[in-house]
Design an enzyme around this catalytic site. Structure first.
Site, PDB file in Angstrom:
ATOM      1  N   ASP A 271       0.869  -1.162   0.000  1.00  0.00           N
ATOM      2  CA  ASP A 271       0.000   0.000   0.000  1.00  0.00           C
ATOM      3  C   ASP A 271       0.914   1.222   0.000  1.00  0.00           C
ATOM      4  O   ASP A 271       2.097   1.124   0.310  1.00  0.00           O
ATOM      5  CB  ASP A 271      -0.835  -0.059   1.282  1.00  0.00           C
ATOM      6  CG  ASP A 271      -1.700   1.161   1.446  1.00  0.00           C
ATOM      7  OD1 ASP A 271      -2.275   1.581   0.440  1.00  0.00           O
ATOM      8  OD2 ASP A 271      -1.798   1.670   2.558  1.00  0.00           O
TER       9      ASP A 271
ATOM     10  N   GLU B  13      -3.915  19.735   0.049  1.00  0.00           N
ATOM     11  CA  GLU B  13      -4.511  21.053   0.135  1.00  0.00           C
ATOM     12  C   GLU B  13      -4.229  21.689   1.472  1.00  0.00           C
ATOM     13  O   GLU B  13      -3.907  22.871   1.563  1.00  0.00           O
ATOM     14  CB  GLU B  13      -6.023  20.949  -0.099  1.00  0.00           C
ATOM     15  CG  GLU B  13      -6.357  20.467  -1.490  1.00  0.00           C
ATOM     16  CD  GLU B  13      -7.710  20.973  -1.943  1.00  0.00           C
ATOM     17  OE1 GLU B  13      -8.683  20.703  -1.227  1.00  0.00           O
ATOM     18  OE2 GLU B  13      -7.791  21.624  -2.987  1.00  0.00           O
TER      19      GLU B  13
ATOM     20  N   ARG C  83       5.573  16.195  -4.431  1.00  0.00           N
ATOM     21  CA  ARG C  83       4.344  16.305  -5.214  1.00  0.00           C
ATOM     22  C   ARG C  83       4.245  17.756  -5.652  1.00  0.00           C
ATOM     23  O   ARG C  83       4.166  18.664  -4.843  1.00  0.00           O
ATOM     24  CB  ARG C  83       3.152  15.907  -4.356  1.00  0.00           C
ATOM     25  CG  ARG C  83       3.279  14.507  -3.823  1.00  0.00           C
ATOM     26  CD  ARG C  83       2.666  14.385  -2.459  1.00  0.00           C
ATOM     27  NE  ARG C  83       1.230  14.495  -2.499  1.00  0.00           N
ATOM     28  CZ  ARG C  83       0.421  13.461  -2.327  1.00  0.00           C
ATOM     29  NH1 ARG C  83       0.911  12.276  -2.093  1.00  0.00           N
ATOM     30  NH2 ARG C  83      -0.871  13.619  -2.368  1.00  0.00           N
TER      31      ARG C  83
ATOM     32  N   GLY D 186      -4.977   3.478  -3.380  1.00  0.00           N
ATOM     33  CA  GLY D 186      -6.234   4.113  -3.755  1.00  0.00           C
ATOM     34  C   GLY D 186      -5.992   5.552  -4.157  1.00  0.00           C
ATOM     35  O   GLY D 186      -6.895   6.261  -4.555  1.00  0.00           O
TER      36      GLY D 186
ATOM     37  N   ARG E 186      -5.584   4.301  -7.784  1.00  0.00           N
ATOM     38  CA  ARG E 186      -7.039   4.393  -7.786  1.00  0.00           C
ATOM     39  C   ARG E 186      -7.677   3.016  -7.665  1.00  0.00           C
ATOM     40  O   ARG E 186      -8.581   2.657  -8.414  1.00  0.00           O
ATOM     41  CB  ARG E 186      -7.536   5.106  -9.047  1.00  0.00           C
ATOM     42  CG  ARG E 186      -7.476   6.600  -8.924  1.00  0.00           C
ATOM     43  CD  ARG E 186      -8.657   7.112  -8.143  1.00  0.00           C
ATOM     44  NE  ARG E 186      -8.399   8.412  -7.554  1.00  0.00           N
ATOM     45  CZ  ARG E 186      -8.753   8.751  -6.312  1.00  0.00           C
ATOM     46  NH1 ARG E 186      -9.352   7.880  -5.552  1.00  0.00           N
ATOM     47  NH2 ARG E 186      -8.509   9.934  -5.839  1.00  0.00           N
TER      48      ARG E 186
ATOM     49  N   LYS F 158      -7.537  -4.522  -5.277  1.00  0.00           N
ATOM     50  CA  LYS F 158      -6.215  -4.880  -4.783  1.00  0.00           C
ATOM     51  C   LYS F 158      -6.126  -6.392  -4.612  1.00  0.00           C
ATOM     52  O   LYS F 158      -5.153  -7.024  -5.019  1.00  0.00           O
ATOM     53  CB  LYS F 158      -5.956  -4.204  -3.430  1.00  0.00           C
ATOM     54  CG  LYS F 158      -5.772  -2.704  -3.504  1.00  0.00           C
ATOM     55  CD  LYS F 158      -5.442  -2.164  -2.118  1.00  0.00           C
ATOM     56  CE  LYS F 158      -5.145  -0.670  -2.171  1.00  0.00           C
ATOM     57  NZ  LYS F 158      -4.655  -0.161  -0.893  1.00  0.00           N
TER      58      LYS F 158
ATOM     59  N   ASP G  65      -1.555  -0.878   5.941  1.00  0.00           N
ATOM     60  CA  ASP G  65      -1.846  -0.443   7.295  1.00  0.00           C
ATOM     61  C   ASP G  65      -3.316  -0.116   7.514  1.00  0.00           C
ATOM     62  O   ASP G  65      -3.753   0.007   8.637  1.00  0.00           O
ATOM     63  CB  ASP G  65      -1.019   0.802   7.634  1.00  0.00           C
ATOM     64  CG  ASP G  65      -1.488   2.006   6.852  1.00  0.00           C
ATOM     65  OD1 ASP G  65      -1.882   1.809   5.692  1.00  0.00           O
ATOM     66  OD2 ASP G  65      -1.478   3.119   7.385  1.00  0.00           O
TER      67      ASP G  65
END
Lengths: 1036, 338
Positions: free
Chosen positions: A387, A485, A581, A662, A760, A766, A787
């Site tokens: 993950d 954000e 990022r 995800g 996604r 998964k 986790d």
């Protein structure tokens, strides 16, 4: 006739007046069942499951034969160990199931509030029926899947965190059904929705208020069971899916017992030994009757048969003889091997939980072992599915730097936190140059305005806007749909621009001079993964209408002026390669005509009932053009400690790492770069919705006909990126002839890439990926590490599931096989412990088969010298104690303590892991070696003593040895040989090894001394011997 | 407080739990293995030579007396219907047969090792438990009760088939037969004689056997096996004990007597001997053979070439292997060191 793939729900169980007759549809109740047994079916079901194990079944058969047929050994010898093993296992499994019952009850008996005929009634969660209107208050989890009808918030929304579902800990906004009545008691409506399905992000529904009023609903109206209500006092919702039909339950797969590859090897070897056993018995039975057919042999005068024997049918006799031989030779597959293997696993797992390297001082916990059955599987992993959020990264975003108009601003982490951006003592600039103050402020305003962050109402404290006091950032909670954000807003705050929150439709920002500026928020152009940007349209006090836009460089650059791009691109690319990022920020001043046009376009699109998404997208694209680029930001999602080193070690050990997340693709990609899963040189192959779109545009052919290209030579590393939507196209494509071809093609591509990134992903996807790889050719061993609750399905699906004791609850830990506090511990767990356990258990298994083969082979050979009469060569005590006392402890100690290579070396040289890959020590080659060794030694033992006994007068007093002495000599040689063989294989002699190896031999001598009475000399000893003989039976 | 908490959860930092126990890690280098092989090889050769010489020095005289050949004196007795037949076996010794000489009888193709035969006895009965005199265990069947339902003591096939040929050895000295005295003591295992087998503590012994019958094959009951010596009578009769200790292989020999007394304590002098055999035991029905064996023993027991040869072979193999390893080592290892 109603279609089966949809269900109709009557809100509050009130039918529409217009529909004639209501047939209340039957739905399952809201009970969650994860337990396996009930009190009534525990015994038969558990026994059935235990005897499905080939070994247990075999021992049961042997036991029954011993009970029924007259056999050379007593049924106790095999019945007692079997009973012991079965009982202990049953108790263990019963206890585990009791714990599951308890957990289920906790969920099912939880009290919830349901609106019933206008009254609020408290009910147990399990009694909720589909159609009930349920009230949920803040910080409660939803008891079933609900459609949001009413929220206490003014704006008809509520906030939800789905941390326990998909691992995203941020707050998501959900909307009520638009334009419904406020009075829920009189609301009568029906909901037509699809049958339960596990995809968390897919939901299509029509809400109708008795014919006259239709609304189509989507996932933004659905509250999922297991999610938690946040920042909203209370909501009302109508239950649509309940119990085992909720999306959470459908995503949860039962925890089935995992079997390690070693156990499969054991079963294969077991079959070989069963064949050896059966053929031995067959050979002996056949030869017995051949031998007896010779004159005088069948019934010599000195050994007359009883009347009963004479009367028995010949074929029945043959059959019982066969069974007797089976029992005589059954020690070749001893119960004790299973007991020893279980003990080795159980005791061995303590070394994992004891390891202080796994201890994390932060959470005060070490590693946790939930399943000891899989220790050795840790040494066999070929695919690691990890993950991202919370596993590779800490899920803790931090603003690192920004770039304004081509100048780099790196925030100096000094004591003067908030005014660090002043021009005078400002941050270090690479070129000691600054952009104009105007540009700086525009950029920071953009950061403060272009987002969907909400300020969590400060509790107790005064707002303190006007007094000029500066609040520390952590007093003020921000809620946002993505942690980036929040990081950006916080970043702007560090530079003096502070977002104070929304007041009706106005956004309030405090600037560097502690003046409050207000902006009217006109429109939010939401983020979506295809556009990969979001915008806001605001109106300043002075009446200017401005559009601020932020998004991925690839989606911003084409929409701004080119000369601006070049100055910033360099920074963005550098930041991206550092694993940050990056987002670009642009703005645009809208003229009133432009705004009016956009405004009407947006309003129309929002009201559209059909193709709403497409229409909105078109308007968005139209508005977000011709902007000017102001700058770019870099946010770091901190990696877990030593994440890159760990990943490197895993890849060095020959494992393939797949990142299943995800999260968004960009984020995941930058994490992969930061973890060095993608290198500079890695060529990325992308298969996502976006690339599909662009391909589809460029040429309308199948998405899979990748434009022909030259594949560079073998040294090129490839990384593969796919997203959930595309993956479901690949996996669940229509059952035409091509679909399976796609799947295998996809698998082939993935297996040739060093790293695969799947973004996604829904939890079940998964698991699907893990399953696909697991079932692919060669059935590689897979490991999943995660986790959050969204990782549970893949943790359960993989051969080995590892849970990280992270922040996102304990679901992953509870469902995992092993839980570790940090990702970095994975290295030692696999390369150190896993490797050692594999070598240990492989040696244990091979050695056990070997030692029992050379134990039983002489007994088989002896049949040729005793008229095939099932005469045991060894005394009964020796037969039972061989595996329990004389030879069990040394191998157990060896299999717990052996370190053929010490732990540090194993960890430093990841490539050593490849030596034991693909079950190297339990393949047929090594098995053949051990088997031949056993056969060779067995032959040697027997025939050596056979030639020795050509003159059985072996003492200097001329007395002769009898049959038991023969067996005892063979047995003594056997015990010494197998023990010394183990001693020779031991590479790591601790005092325990010395103690058990020499102690076992000493114990054997001591035991034989009394039991055999071979070397008894003194009178005292004779008395001991006598009592011993009387209590243990009188063989000698 | 915080530190207390830490110690509560933190794993013990001991050598055992951390898998760091001090350990000896043997490295098998050429410097150890080659000399090791040589030493082991030499030791084995030494033992082998000693065993081989010891075995070579043992004299063995084996005579078959089944009487299958017409020339044999025992041919006349080989007919099973012939009871109380005696025959003799003549042989001569050219040298002194060094003493103490052990006298064995041997049977071949006789499966004392069969399971049904071996279990056909009653250990409790043989340890003198009178309850089992009345009701022997069923494993003794078909020699549990006789036709009149009287219990058989000692019961079972094993006891029933006790070897009952008798032997007398004469030296022919000047045409007269001089009896060579046999010693029947100490031929059975110490544990059998002292512990495992017991007569019931009833005097006279005969009374204990009231209501029982002798095994059908026996000519006299157990309490008359040796009426001259009570410590050799009944279940502790040494011939009986020797028989009851089952042979491992179908061709076996059992100790019958030792020649340790009188003129023959130092061995059988050269000369002519005649063995007088009371031929009672039938073996031809199942294709068996009977023989007598005279043998002396060494520290390693009776004559047995196998052990010495095995040691010699293994020892030589070790030496050969060590030379091969030395050659390989010299050829491939030494240049690398330079």
């Amino acid at each position: 006739s109603r279609k089966v793939d949809s269900r109709t729900i009557y809100v509050g169980h009130r039918p529409c007046p217009t529909t004639e007759a209501l047939i209340p549809p039957k739905f399952c109740d809201n009970r969650i069942v994860s337990s396996k047994y009930t009190v009534w079916n525990f015994l038969p079901k558990n026994l059935f499951e235990q005897f499905r194990r080939i070994a247990n079944f075999y021992f049961l058969i042997i036991f029954l034969v011993q009970v029924i047929v007259d056999t050379p050994t007593s049924p106790v010898t095999s019945g007692l160990p079997l009973f012991f093993v079965i009982t202990v296992t049953a108790i263990k499994q019963g206890y585990e199931d009791w714990l599951r019952h308890k957990a289920d009850n906790e969920v099912n008996k939880y009290l919830v509030t349901v609106l019933e005929d206008g009254r609020r009634a408290r009910k147990e969660s399990e009694k909720i029926k589909v159609g009930d209107v349920v009230e949920v208050v803040e910080d409660e989890t939803f008891p079933c899947d609900l459609i949001l009808l009413q929220s206490s918030r003014e704006d008809e929304t509520c906030f939800v965190t789905t941390a326990s579902l998909d691992g995203e800990s941020n707050h998501k906004t959900h909307y009520t059904v638009p334009d419904t009545e406020k009075n829920l008691e009189s609301l009568s409506a029906t909901i037509e929705c699809e049958q339960p399905q596990p995809d968390l992000y897919k939901f299509v529904t029509v809400f109708s208020r008795c014919v006259v009023f239709f609304r189509s609903l989507g996932p933004e109206n659905l509250l999922l069971k297991g999610a938690t209500l946040k920042n909203t006092q209370k909501i009302y919702g109508v239950a649509v899916y309940s119990g085992m039909e909720t999306k959470m339950a459908l995503n949860y797969q039962g925890k089935s017992q995992k079997r390690s590859a070693v156990e499969k090897s054991i079963n294969a070897f077991l079959l070989v030994y069963l064949c050896i056993l059966v053929s031995k018995a067959l050979v002996c039975t056949t030869l017995k009757y051949v031998w007896q057919s010779r004159p005088g042999q069948d019934e010599p005068w000195y050994n007359q048969k009883t009347q009963k024997e004479k009367d028995t049918n010949l074929y029945l006799k043959m059959f019982t003889d066969f069974l007797s031989f089976m029992v005589l030779f059954n020690f070749i597959i001893p119960v004790s091997m299973y007991v020893t293997v279980e003990m080795q696993k159980f005791l061995g797992s303590f070394f994992i939980s004891w390891d202080k390297d796994f201890f994390d001082p932060e959470i005060q916990e070490g590693a946790l072992v939930n399943t000891s059955d899989l220790n050795e599987e840790l040494g066999q992993v070929e695919y690691v599915f990890t993950d991202k959020t919370g596993t590779l990264t800490q899920n803790n975003m931090e603003f690192i730097e920004c770039c304004i108009d081509g100048f780099q601003y790196k925030y100096a982490d000094s004591g003067t936190e908030l005014d660090g951006f002043c021009v005078t003592d400002g941050p270090v600039s690479m070129l000691q140059q600054k952009a104009g103050r105007e540009k700086e402020e525009l950029f920071l305003r953009a950061l403060c305005l272009c987002h969907t962050v909400q300020v969590k109402e400060a509790t107790g404290q005064g707002d303190g806007v006007g007094d000029g006091m500066i609040h520390p950032a952590d007093l003020r909670g921000f809620i946002a749909s993505s942690p980036d954000e929040v990081a950006l807003v916080k970043g702007a705050m560090k530079y003096g621009f502070k977002f104070l929150g929304m007041e009706s439709k106005n956004m309030r920002v405090m600037n560097r001079n502690n003046d409050v500026e207000t902006y009217e928020l006109l429109h939010v152009l939401n983020f979506d993964p295809v556009r990969r940007r979001m915008s806001v349209i605001v109106r300043t006090k002075s009446g200017d209408t401005m559009l601020f836009c932020k998004g991925a460089d690839s989606s911003i650059f084409p929409r701004v002026r080119q000369e601006e791009v070049d100055r910033i691109r360099m920074h963005v690319e550098r930041n991206a390669t550092e694993g940050y990022r990056t987002l670009c920020v642009a703005y645009k001043l809208l003229s009133s005509e432009e705004y009016d046009q956009a405004d009407t376009g947006l309003r129309e699109a929002k009201l559209a009932l059909q193709d709403r998404e497409e229409k909105l997208m078109a308007v968005y694209n139209q508005v977000e053009t011709g902007m000017s680029l102001i700058g770019a930001t870099a946010v770091e999602d901190r990696l877990q400690e030593e994440a890159a080193e760990t990943m490197e070690a895993l890849q060095g050990a020959g494992m393939k790492v797949w990142v299943l997340t995800g999260d968004k693709m960009e984020t995941a990609k930058s994490t992969c770069y930061a973890c060095r899963l993608f290198q500079r040189s890695t060529e990325l192959l992308e298969l996502t919705v976006r690339t599909l779109h662009s391909w589809a545009k460029s040429k309308p052919v199948s998405a899979f006909s990748v434009p022909p290209r030259s594949w560079s030579s073998a040294n090129q590393d490839y990384g593969f990126i796919i997203d959930g939507a595309t993956l479901s196209l690949v996996l669940n494509s229509s059952p035409d002839s091509n679909s399976s071809c796609y799947k295998s093609l996809f698998l082939q591509i993935c297996q040739n890439c060093t790293t695969v990134l799947c973004c996604r992903m829904a939890p079940l996807q998964k698991a699907q990926i893990v399953k696909m790889v697991k079932n692919s050719k060669g059935s590689p061993i897979t490991l999943s590490i995660g986790d959050g609750a969204n990782d549970v399905s893949m943790i359960l699906e993989a051969h080995v599931g590892i849970g990280i004791k992270g922040r996102e609850g304990r679901q992953a830990v509870r469902n995992s096989d092993y839980a570790i506090p940090k990702l970095k511990h994975l290295k030692k767990l696999l390369l150190g412990h896993g490797h050692l356990y594999y070598v240990r258990i492989a040696h244990l298994v091979q050695y056990f088969f070997y030692k029992n083969l050379c134990f039983i082979l002489p007994q088989f050979l002896y049949q040729f010298f005793c008229g095939y009469s099932q005469q045991p060569l060894y005394d009964a005590a020796y037969l039972t104690m061989y595996n329990i006392c004389f030879t069990s402890m040394p191998i157990l100690a060896n299999s717990l303590l052996e370190q053929h290579i010490c732990m540090e070396v194993l960890m430093d040289n990841a490539a050593l892991y490849r030596d034991v890959a693909k079950n190297a020590m339990l393949r047929w080659g090594p098995f053949l070696y051990w088997t031949l060794l056993g056969v060779y030694q067995g032959l040697l033992f027997f025939f050596g003593v056979r030639f020795l006994f050509s003159n059985p007068a072996l003492q200097d007093n001329g007395q002769v040895f009898g049959n038991w002495s023969y067996g005892t000599i063979v047995f003594t040689v056997l015990v010494f040989t197998v023990t010394l063989k183990l001693a020779m294989d031991t590479r790591h002699w601790t005092w325990i090894n010395h103690f058990v190896i020499w102690g076992s031999l000493a114990f054997y001598m001591f035991f034989s001394f009394f039991w055999g009475g071979i070397i008894c000399l003194t009178v005292k000893c004779a008395w001991l011997y006598k009592s011993f003989i009387y209590t243990t039976g009188q063989k000698f | 407080m915080k530190e207390e908490l830490e110690t509560a959860n933190r794993p013990d930092n001991t050598a055992f739990t951390q898998q760091r126990l001090p350990a000896w890690q043997p490295m098998l280098s050429a410097g150890i293995v080659i000399p090791g092989f040589v030493l082991i090889g030499l030791a084995f050769i030494g033992i082998g030579v000693a065993l081989f010489i010891a075995s070579q020095n043992i004299t063995v005289l084996e005579k078959d007396y089944t009487g299958v050949e017409i020339t044999s004196d025992c041919y006349k007795c080989s007919n099973p219907s012939d009871k109380n037949c005696t025959c003799k076996l003549d042989f001569s010794l050219s040298n002194l047969f060094e003493g103490p000489v052990f006298f064995y009888y041997g049977l071949s193709n006789y499966f004392q090792s069969q399971r049904s035969y071996g279990v056909s006895k009653d250990d409790y009965q043989l340890s003198g438990d009178l309850d089992y005199f009345k009701t022997p265990i069923s494993a003794c069947s078909p020699y549990q009760y006789d036709a009149n339902q009287n219990p058989i003591v000692p019961c079972g096939s094993l006891a029933n088939s006790m070897f009952n040929d008798t032997f007398k050895l004469y030296q022919i000295v000047n045409g007269t037969k001089k009896l060579v005295p046999f010693d029947g003591k100490g031929i059975a295992w110490w544990t059998d004689y002292n512990i495992k087998y017991r007569n019931p503590s009833v005097t006279p012994l005969k009374n204990a056997f009231n209501g029982t019958v002798k095994p059908p094959f026996w000519s006299k009951p157990a309490y008359e096996l040796d009426t001259s010596d009570p410590s050799n009578n009944g279940f502790v009769n040494q011939d009986f004990l020797v028989w009851m200790r089952r042979a491992a292989l179908p061709d076996f020999r059992k100790l019958y007597r030792r020649i340790t007394e009188g003129d023959y304590a130092s061995g059988l002098p050269a000369g002519n001997y005649s063995l007088e055999i009371g031929y009672n035991y039938p073996v031809l029905s199942f294709g068996g053979r009977k023989k007598v064996v005279f043998s002396n023993v060494s520290w390693m027991g009776g004559k047995n070439q196998f052990l010495g040869i095995a040691y010699l072979v293994v020892g030589s193999l070790c030496v050969v292997m060590s030379t091969v390893m030395l050659i390989v080592y010299a050829k491939f290892k030494f240049p690398e060191d330079d």
